[in-house]
Design a protein around this motif. Structure first.
Motif, PDB file in Angstrom:
ATOM      1  N   CYS A 164     -60.865 -38.550 -12.150  1.00  0.00           N
ATOM      2  CA  CYS A 164     -62.217 -38.732 -12.688  1.00  0.00           C
ATOM      3  C   CYS A 164     -63.264 -38.363 -11.647  1.00  0.00           C
ATOM      4  O   CYS A 164     -64.291 -37.765 -11.969  1.00  0.00           O
ATOM      5  CB  CYS A 164     -62.401 -40.187 -13.130  1.00  0.00           C
ATOM      6  SG  CYS A 164     -61.495 -40.625 -14.629  1.00  0.00           S
ATOM      7  N   ALA A 165     -62.992 -38.710 -10.374  1.00  0.00           N
ATOM      8  CA  ALA A 165     -63.945 -38.394  -9.304  1.00  0.00           C
ATOM      9  C   ALA A 165     -64.123 -36.890  -9.157  1.00  0.00           C
ATOM     10  O   ALA A 165     -65.249 -36.393  -9.016  1.00  0.00           O
ATOM     11  CB  ALA A 165     -63.459 -39.001  -7.987  1.00  0.00           C
ATOM     12  N   ALA A 166     -63.017 -36.148  -9.208  1.00  0.00           N
ATOM     13  CA  ALA A 166     -63.102 -34.688  -9.108  1.00  0.00           C
ATOM     14  C   ALA A 166     -63.840 -34.117 -10.309  1.00  0.00           C
ATOM     15  O   ALA A 166     -64.644 -33.183 -10.176  1.00  0.00           O
ATOM     16  CB  ALA A 166     -61.701 -34.096  -9.006  1.00  0.00           C
ATOM     17  N   ALA A 167     -63.592 -34.689 -11.477  1.00  0.00           N
ATOM     18  CA  ALA A 167     -64.279 -34.229 -12.688  1.00  0.00           C
ATOM     19  C   ALA A 167     -65.782 -34.449 -12.574  1.00  0.00           C
ATOM     20  O   ALA A 167     -66.580 -33.585 -12.959  1.00  0.00           O
ATOM     21  CB  ALA A 167     -63.732 -34.964 -13.911  1.00  0.00           C
ATOM     22  N   GLU A 168     -66.186 -35.599 -12.044  1.00  0.00           N
ATOM     23  CA  GLU A 168     -67.611 -35.897 -11.865  1.00  0.00           C
ATOM     24  C   GLU A 168     -68.256 -34.882 -10.925  1.00  0.00           C
ATOM     25  O   GLU A 168     -69.401 -34.470 -11.135  1.00  0.00           O
ATOM     26  CB  GLU A 168     -67.800 -37.309 -11.316  1.00  0.00           C
ATOM     27  CG  GLU A 168     -67.486 -38.423 -12.311  1.00  0.00           C
ATOM     28  CD  GLU A 168     -68.605 -38.639 -13.323  1.00  0.00           C
ATOM     29  OE1 GLU A 168     -69.398 -37.711 -13.579  1.00  0.00           O
ATOM     30  OE2 GLU A 168     -68.668 -39.751 -13.876  1.00  0.00           O
ATOM     31  N   THR A 182     -61.071 -42.706 -20.497  1.00  0.00           N
ATOM     32  CA  THR A 182     -62.060 -43.233 -21.440  1.00  0.00           C
ATOM     33  C   THR A 182     -63.282 -43.785 -20.697  1.00  0.00           C
ATOM     34  O   THR A 182     -64.385 -43.800 -21.242  1.00  0.00           O
ATOM     35  CB  THR A 182     -61.455 -44.321 -22.334  1.00  0.00           C
ATOM     36  OG1 THR A 182     -60.840 -45.328 -21.510  1.00  0.00           O
ATOM     37  CG2 THR A 182     -60.418 -43.735 -23.273  1.00  0.00           C
ATOM     38  N   GLU A 183     -63.080 -44.227 -19.451  1.00  0.00           N
ATOM     39  CA  GLU A 183     -64.219 -44.705 -18.655  1.00  0.00           C
ATOM     40  C   GLU A 183     -65.127 -43.547 -18.278  1.00  0.00           C
ATOM     41  O   GLU A 183     -66.361 -43.676 -18.307  1.00  0.00           O
ATOM     42  CB  GLU A 183     -63.713 -45.424 -17.396  1.00  0.00           C
ATOM     43  CG  GLU A 183     -62.943 -46.701 -17.664  1.00  0.00           C
ATOM     44  CD  GLU A 183     -62.444 -47.332 -16.381  1.00  0.00           C
ATOM     45  OE1 GLU A 183     -63.266 -47.535 -15.460  1.00  0.00           O
ATOM     46  OE2 GLU A 183     -61.236 -47.590 -16.288  1.00  0.00           O
ATOM     47  N   LEU A 184     -64.518 -42.413 -17.916  1.00  0.00           N
ATOM     48  CA  LEU A 184     -65.315 -41.214 -17.621  1.00  0.00           C
ATOM     49  C   LEU A 184     -66.075 -40.780 -18.871  1.00  0.00           C
ATOM     50  O   LEU A 184     -67.267 -40.449 -18.802  1.00  0.00           O
ATOM     51  CB  LEU A 184     -64.404 -40.088 -17.134  1.00  0.00           C
ATOM     52  CG  LEU A 184     -65.074 -38.712 -16.951  1.00  0.00           C
ATOM     53  CD1 LEU A 184     -66.188 -38.780 -15.921  1.00  0.00           C
ATOM     54  CD2 LEU A 184     -64.027 -37.666 -16.550  1.00  0.00           C
ATOM     55  N   LEU A 185     -65.403 -40.796 -20.007  1.00  0.00           N
ATOM     56  CA  LEU A 185     -66.043 -40.436 -21.268  1.00  0.00           C
ATOM     57  C   LEU A 185     -67.224 -41.356 -21.557  1.00  0.00           C
ATOM     58  O   LEU A 185     -68.316 -40.893 -21.942  1.00  0.00           O
ATOM     59  CB  LEU A 185     -65.023 -40.514 -22.407  1.00  0.00           C
ATOM     60  CG  LEU A 185     -65.560 -40.305 -23.826  1.00  0.00           C
ATOM     61  CD1 LEU A 185     -66.129 -38.900 -23.991  1.00  0.00           C
ATOM     62  CD2 LEU A 185     -64.456 -40.554 -24.852  1.00  0.00           C
ATOM     63  N   HIS A 186     -67.025 -42.650 -21.364  1.00  0.00           N
ATOM     64  CA  HIS A 186     -68.103 -43.622 -21.594  1.00  0.00           C
ATOM     65  C   HIS A 186     -69.304 -43.323 -20.706  1.00  0.00           C
ATOM     66  O   HIS A 186     -70.457 -43.341 -21.167  1.00  0.00           O
ATOM     67  CB  HIS A 186     -67.586 -45.032 -21.328  1.00  0.00           C
ATOM     68  CG  HIS A 186     -68.632 -46.093 -21.438  1.00  0.00           C
ATOM     69  ND1 HIS A 186     -69.349 -46.546 -20.349  1.00  0.00           N
ATOM     70  CD2 HIS A 186     -69.122 -46.778 -22.517  1.00  0.00           C
ATOM     71  CE1 HIS A 186     -70.218 -47.471 -20.746  1.00  0.00           C
ATOM     72  NE2 HIS A 186     -70.094 -47.625 -22.046  1.00  0.00           N
ATOM     73  N   GLY A 210     -66.863 -41.832 -28.127  1.00  0.00           N
ATOM     74  CA  GLY A 210     -67.558 -40.546 -28.131  1.00  0.00           C
ATOM     75  C   GLY A 210     -66.670 -39.336 -28.015  1.00  0.00           C
ATOM     76  O   GLY A 210     -67.166 -38.214 -27.886  1.00  0.00           O
ATOM     77  N   ALA A 211     -65.331 -39.524 -28.045  1.00  0.00           N
ATOM     78  CA  ALA A 211     -64.441 -38.360 -28.043  1.00  0.00           C
ATOM     79  C   ALA A 211     -64.629 -37.592 -29.344  1.00  0.00           C
ATOM     80  O   ALA A 211     -64.880 -38.174 -30.395  1.00  0.00           O
ATOM     81  CB  ALA A 211     -62.990 -38.813 -27.892  1.00  0.00           C
TER      82      ALA A 211
END
Length: 223
Positions: A33-37, A60-64, A94-95
């Motif tokens: 998730c960190a790399a995605a951010e 799902t936390e990243l999605l939120h 929100g997916a």
């Protein structure tokens, strides 16, 4: 089309990227998730393929977090979970769609194209402009009913222009749609080369690509 793949299993992520790359999609890979951010902070994507089980946080936390800050990029969730409650929860967060592992790569491609169509001006499987027709699924085009000989990159560029008919796309937007971060050795001026090639192939018809100096490019039909 630029896709972000957030998947910690390197073999799975690379297999997806290779397959999508053959269909003209430029892919960036994030293992957490960190790399995605980090990617999302500097790059706009047409869609995101997001695994639920990631090493640092749940997908799902990243999605939120994305939806909370107003990021409406289409997200397709990948999950090994079979629970209806889990899938409903992801959709409620929100997916836009989801696939259960293991999945067929062809279905992933089709679902991504469907997500991008929802955001586009033209939503059909085949995009038309005057005598020109283009099929995103096969990266093929016809001009006046005859097959148009175009490369994968030329086809991707043509799709970007056709999906934004009437709009001017600047060079950076087109570059981002054609190349991933791993293509850093390719310069921005490569867009001018691909535009020139497309112009020559469209030249016998009423379809052309206009240069708006200092702004970008627009596809048009004079017929």
């Amino acid at each position: 089309m630029r896709i972000l793949i957030v998947e910690d299993a390197a073999d799975v992520a690379e297999a997806i990227a290779i397959r999508l790359g053959k269909t003209g999609m430029a892919c960036d890979l994030a293992e957490s998730c960190a790399a995605a951010e980090d990617f999302l902070a500097v790059q706009r994507y047409d869609a995101i393929v997001l695994d639920i089980n990631l090493p640092d946080r749940n997908g799902t936390e990243l999605l939120h977090d994305m939806r909370q800050r107003g990021d409406r990029t289409p997200v397709l969730m990948l999950t090994a979970l079979f629970s209806v409650d889990d899938r409903v929860s992801a959709l409620d967060l929100g997916a836009d769609d989801y696939l259960v592992k293991p999945f067929d790569q062809r279905e992933l491609e089709a679902r991504l194209r469907a997500l991008v169509r929802r955001e586009a001006e033209q939503k059909s499987d085949v995009i038309s402009l005057g005598p020109l027709t283009f099929s995103p699924a096969t990266l093929s085009a016809t001009l006046g009913g005859e097959p148009l000989d175009i490369t994968r990159r030329e086809a991707t560029l043509l799709e970007l222009l056709l999906r934004s008919q009437g709009a001017i796309l600047n060079k950076q937007r087109l570059y981002d749609g054609l190349f991933a971060f791993e293509d850093a050795d390719v310069g921005l001026n490569a867009i001018e080369l691909y535009i020139a090639r497309l112009r020559k192939k469209l030249a016998p018809s009423t379809v052309g690509i206009e240069t708006q100096r200092g702004l970008g490019y627009r596809i048009f039909n004079d017929g």
